[in-house]
Design a protein around this motif. Sequence first.
Motif, PDB file in Angstrom:
ATOM      1  N   ILE A 159       0.841  -1.208   0.000  1.00  0.00           N
ATOM      2  CA  ILE A 159       0.000   0.000   0.000  1.00  0.00           C
ATOM      3  C   ILE A 159       0.872   1.253   0.000  1.00  0.00           C
ATOM      4  O   ILE A 159       0.628   2.196  -0.762  1.00  0.00           O
ATOM      5  CB  ILE A 159      -0.950  -0.006   1.218  1.00  0.00           C
ATOM      6  CG1 ILE A 159      -1.978  -1.138   1.079  1.00  0.00           C
ATOM      7  CG2 ILE A 159      -1.655   1.337   1.370  1.00  0.00           C
ATOM      8  CD1 ILE A 159      -2.806  -1.368   2.324  1.00  0.00           C
ATOM      9  N   LEU A 160       1.896   1.269   0.837  1.00  0.00           N
ATOM     10  CA  LEU A 160       2.789   2.425   0.894  1.00  0.00           C
ATOM     11  C   LEU A 160       3.493   2.639  -0.446  1.00  0.00           C
ATOM     12  O   LEU A 160       3.618   3.765  -0.922  1.00  0.00           O
ATOM     13  CB  LEU A 160       3.825   2.238   2.001  1.00  0.00           C
ATOM     14  CG  LEU A 160       3.288   2.249   3.438  1.00  0.00           C
ATOM     15  CD1 LEU A 160       4.382   1.808   4.406  1.00  0.00           C
ATOM     16  CD2 LEU A 160       2.770   3.625   3.821  1.00  0.00           C
ATOM     17  N   ASN A 161       3.945   1.552  -1.048  1.00  0.00           N
ATOM     18  CA  ASN A 161       4.618   1.655  -2.345  1.00  0.00           C
ATOM     19  C   ASN A 161       3.677   2.202  -3.413  1.00  0.00           C
ATOM     20  O   ASN A 161       4.059   3.074  -4.207  1.00  0.00           O
ATOM     21  CB  ASN A 161       5.155   0.281  -2.758  1.00  0.00           C
ATOM     22  CG  ASN A 161       5.932   0.333  -4.054  1.00  0.00           C
ATOM     23  OD1 ASN A 161       6.895   1.072  -4.193  1.00  0.00           O
ATOM     24  ND2 ASN A 161       5.504  -0.454  -5.031  1.00  0.00           N
ATOM     25  N   ASP A 162       2.446   1.721  -3.418  1.00  0.00           N
ATOM     26  CA  ASP A 162       1.455   2.200  -4.395  1.00  0.00           C
ATOM     27  C   ASP A 162       1.151   3.682  -4.199  1.00  0.00           C
ATOM     28  O   ASP A 162       0.827   4.395  -5.160  1.00  0.00           O
ATOM     29  CB  ASP A 162       0.167   1.391  -4.289  1.00  0.00           C
ATOM     30  CG  ASP A 162       0.328  -0.046  -4.775  1.00  0.00           C
ATOM     31  OD1 ASP A 162       1.333  -0.323  -5.473  1.00  0.00           O
ATOM     32  OD2 ASP A 162      -0.531  -0.892  -4.451  1.00  0.00           O
ATOM     33  N   ARG A 163       1.265   4.151  -2.948  1.00  0.00           N
ATOM     34  CA  ARG A 163       1.004   5.563  -2.646  1.00  0.00           C
ATOM     35  C   ARG A 163       2.227   6.450  -2.882  1.00  0.00           C
ATOM     36  O   ARG A 163       2.142   7.665  -2.754  1.00  0.00           O
ATOM     37  CB  ARG A 163       0.555   5.704  -1.186  1.00  0.00           C
ATOM     38  CG  ARG A 163      -0.815   5.077  -0.886  1.00  0.00           C
ATOM     39  CD  ARG A 163      -1.179   5.287   0.574  1.00  0.00           C
ATOM     40  NE  ARG A 163      -1.130   6.701   0.901  1.00  0.00           N
ATOM     41  CZ  ARG A 163      -0.713   7.199   2.070  1.00  0.00           C
ATOM     42  NH1 ARG A 163      -0.282   6.375   3.012  1.00  0.00           N
ATOM     43  NH2 ARG A 163      -0.706   8.484   2.296  1.00  0.00           N
ATOM     44  N   GLY A 164       3.353   5.846  -3.201  1.00  0.00           N
ATOM     45  CA  GLY A 164       4.556   6.629  -3.458  1.00  0.00           C
ATOM     46  C   GLY A 164       5.333   7.023  -2.219  1.00  0.00           C
ATOM     47  O   GLY A 164       6.168   7.936  -2.278  1.00  0.00           O
ATOM     48  N   VAL A 165       5.086   6.354  -1.089  1.00  0.00           N
ATOM     49  CA  VAL A 165       5.860   6.622   0.127  1.00  0.00           C
ATOM     50  C   VAL A 165       7.219   5.937  -0.007  1.00  0.00           C
ATOM     51  O   VAL A 165       7.298   4.751  -0.311  1.00  0.00           O
ATOM     52  CB  VAL A 165       5.132   6.105   1.386  1.00  0.00           C
ATOM     53  CG1 VAL A 165       5.966   6.374   2.633  1.00  0.00           C
ATOM     54  CG2 VAL A 165       3.760   6.755   1.507  1.00  0.00           C
ATOM     55  N   PHE A 166       8.288   6.683   0.196  1.00  0.00           N
ATOM     56  CA  PHE A 166       9.647   6.171   0.019  1.00  0.00           C
ATOM     57  C   PHE A 166      10.074   5.481   1.314  1.00  0.00           C
ATOM     58  O   PHE A 166      10.179   6.129   2.350  1.00  0.00           O
ATOM     59  CB  PHE A 166      10.591   7.331  -0.302  1.00  0.00           C
ATOM     60  CG  PHE A 166      11.900   6.909  -0.914  1.00  0.00           C
ATOM     61  CD1 PHE A 166      12.181   7.161  -2.235  1.00  0.00           C
ATOM     62  CD2 PHE A 166      12.867   6.272  -0.147  1.00  0.00           C
ATOM     63  CE1 PHE A 166      13.399   6.789  -2.803  1.00  0.00           C
ATOM     64  CE2 PHE A 166      14.081   5.886  -0.694  1.00  0.00           C
ATOM     65  CZ  PHE A 166      14.345   6.139  -2.032  1.00  0.00           C
ATOM     66  N   VAL A 167      10.322   4.174   1.229  1.00  0.00           N
ATOM     67  CA  VAL A 167      10.666   3.384   2.418  1.00  0.00           C
ATOM     68  C   VAL A 167      12.107   2.899   2.330  1.00  0.00           C
ATOM     69  O   VAL A 167      12.506   2.284   1.339  1.00  0.00           O
ATOM     70  CB  VAL A 167       9.732   2.167   2.567  1.00  0.00           C
ATOM     71  CG1 VAL A 167      10.145   1.316   3.775  1.00  0.00           C
ATOM     72  CG2 VAL A 167       8.278   2.614   2.693  1.00  0.00           C
ATOM     73  N   ILE A 168      12.907   3.191   3.368  1.00  0.00           N
ATOM     74  CA  ILE A 168      14.239   2.587   3.497  1.00  0.00           C
ATOM     75  C   ILE A 168      14.078   1.355   4.387  1.00  0.00           C
ATOM     76  O   ILE A 168      13.712   1.480   5.563  1.00  0.00           O
ATOM     77  CB  ILE A 168      15.259   3.559   4.102  1.00  0.00           C
ATOM     78  CG1 ILE A 168      15.451   4.763   3.181  1.00  0.00           C
ATOM     79  CG2 ILE A 168      16.594   2.862   4.300  1.00  0.00           C
ATOM     80  CD1 ILE A 168      16.549   5.709   3.602  1.00  0.00           C
ATOM     81  N   PRO A 169      14.327   0.157   3.849  1.00  0.00           N
ATOM     82  CA  PRO A 169      14.039  -1.076   4.591  1.00  0.00           C
ATOM     83  C   PRO A 169      14.980  -1.290   5.765  1.00  0.00           C
ATOM     84  O   PRO A 169      16.097  -0.767   5.813  1.00  0.00           O
ATOM     85  CB  PRO A 169      14.236  -2.168   3.527  1.00  0.00           C
ATOM     86  CG  PRO A 169      15.235  -1.579   2.580  1.00  0.00           C
ATOM     87  CD  PRO A 169      14.908  -0.112   2.525  1.00  0.00           C
ATOM     88  N   ASP A 170      14.528  -2.100   6.701  1.00  0.00           N
ATOM     89  CA  ASP A 170      15.268  -2.335   7.942  1.00  0.00           C
ATOM     90  C   ASP A 170      16.681  -2.855   7.712  1.00  0.00           C
ATOM     91  O   ASP A 170      17.616  -2.419   8.385  1.00  0.00           O
ATOM     92  CB  ASP A 170      14.499  -3.281   8.869  1.00  0.00           C
ATOM     93  CG  ASP A 170      13.983  -4.535   8.159  1.00  0.00           C
ATOM     94  OD1 ASP A 170      14.316  -4.735   6.971  1.00  0.00           O
ATOM     95  OD2 ASP A 170      13.255  -5.322   8.796  1.00  0.00           O
ATOM     96  N   ILE A 171      16.876  -3.765   6.747  1.00  0.00           N
ATOM     97  CA  ILE A 171      18.207  -4.349   6.580  1.00  0.00           C
ATOM     98  C   ILE A 171      19.236  -3.315   6.129  1.00  0.00           C
ATOM     99  O   ILE A 171      20.439  -3.542   6.249  1.00  0.00           O
ATOM    100  CB  ILE A 171      18.204  -5.555   5.620  1.00  0.00           C
ATOM    101  CG1 ILE A 171      17.784  -5.155   4.208  1.00  0.00           C
ATOM    102  CG2 ILE A 171      17.334  -6.657   6.162  1.00  0.00           C
ATOM    103  CD1 ILE A 171      18.055  -6.252   3.196  1.00  0.00           C
ATOM    104  N   LEU A 172      18.761  -2.193   5.614  1.00  0.00           N
ATOM    105  CA  LEU A 172      19.644  -1.080   5.273  1.00  0.00           C
ATOM    106  C   LEU A 172      19.629  -0.027   6.375  1.00  0.00           C
ATOM    107  O   LEU A 172      20.678   0.424   6.838  1.00  0.00           O
ATOM    108  CB  LEU A 172      19.200  -0.459   3.940  1.00  0.00           C
ATOM    109  CG  LEU A 172      19.965   0.764   3.433  1.00  0.00           C
ATOM    110  CD1 LEU A 172      21.447   0.462   3.273  1.00  0.00           C
ATOM    111  CD2 LEU A 172      19.366   1.235   2.109  1.00  0.00           C
ATOM    112  N   ALA A 173      18.435   0.344   6.821  1.00  0.00           N
ATOM    113  CA  ALA A 173      18.291   1.475   7.746  1.00  0.00           C
ATOM    114  C   ALA A 173      18.920   1.225   9.108  1.00  0.00           C
ATOM    115  O   ALA A 173      19.510   2.131   9.697  1.00  0.00           O
ATOM    116  CB  ALA A 173      16.810   1.822   7.908  1.00  0.00           C
ATOM    117  N   ASN A 174      18.784   0.008   9.634  1.00  0.00           N
ATOM    118  CA  ASN A 174      19.286  -0.216  11.005  1.00  0.00           C
ATOM    119  C   ASN A 174      20.562  -1.058  11.042  1.00  0.00           C
ATOM    120  O   ASN A 174      20.884  -1.687  12.047  1.00  0.00           O
ATOM    121  CB  ASN A 174      18.202  -0.829  11.896  1.00  0.00           C
ATOM    122  CG  ASN A 174      17.809  -2.246  11.492  1.00  0.00           C
ATOM    123  OD1 ASN A 174      18.563  -2.946  10.827  1.00  0.00           O
ATOM    124  ND2 ASN A 174      16.624  -2.672  11.917  1.00  0.00           N
TER     125      ASN A 174
END
Length: 248
Positions: A159-174
């Motif tokens: 849903i977030l991807n379809d809405r264009g929300v930019f997500v940095i995933p956990d395996i990268l972010a933390n």
Amino acid sequence: VPGVVTGKPVAIGGSRGRSGATSRGVMYMTFSILKQLGVPVEEASIAIQGYGKVGGFAAQLLHDSGCRVVAVSDVAGGLYREKGLDPEAINRYKRESGTVVGFPGADPISNEDLLEVECDVLIPAAIEGVITAKNADQVKARMIVEAANGPITFEGDKILNDRGVFVIPDILANSGGVTVSYFEWVQDLQAYFWSEEMINARLKEIMDGAFKEVLRLHESKGLTMRQAAHWIGVGRVAEAHLTRGLFP
């Protein structure tokens, strides 16, 4: 062989900068995504769910860097102030009361409502599965940096991807914490230890490089950042397997 265990006290071979490394990595990822989307750090508003070792220190680092931390929470509830909160004052209050709830000069807010506040960057830093198909369409943040492990479900992510929300995933972010654990192992092997300034500079270099690599794949293949990060990670393991074979 002290290098086989990381997170040790400095006196017995631990690394300087290890305790706050995950939070610092979250900060570096936040800076990277803000730059990518053209939002000046000094104009960015941040909401952080989870005010423990990672979320609390990340709030302090981001505030000190000029960001406006508008909302924070712990397990008991949270705080919201549109003009921004002072993490240092909140830390003093929490040490005395055991929670951020009741901090003067801020509006009370629930953990669920924090996920839906108006902000540039949302940082879920508490538990997994907090953004789901039920609330993903109510998230108002333009960007999400996953400081917790798995805070977004598969359905919520779509849903977030379809809405264009930019997500940095956990395996990268933390990944800042495990990166400095790697630094600790390297230092123990050499019996030569780096300054905290050197640790932070090398962490930034690696985090910035990882973000750029994932971003390039995201843009060139039309993948989400999560798909791109997993593509790279699995690809490295596959390449090593093909090159070296299985041992023993």
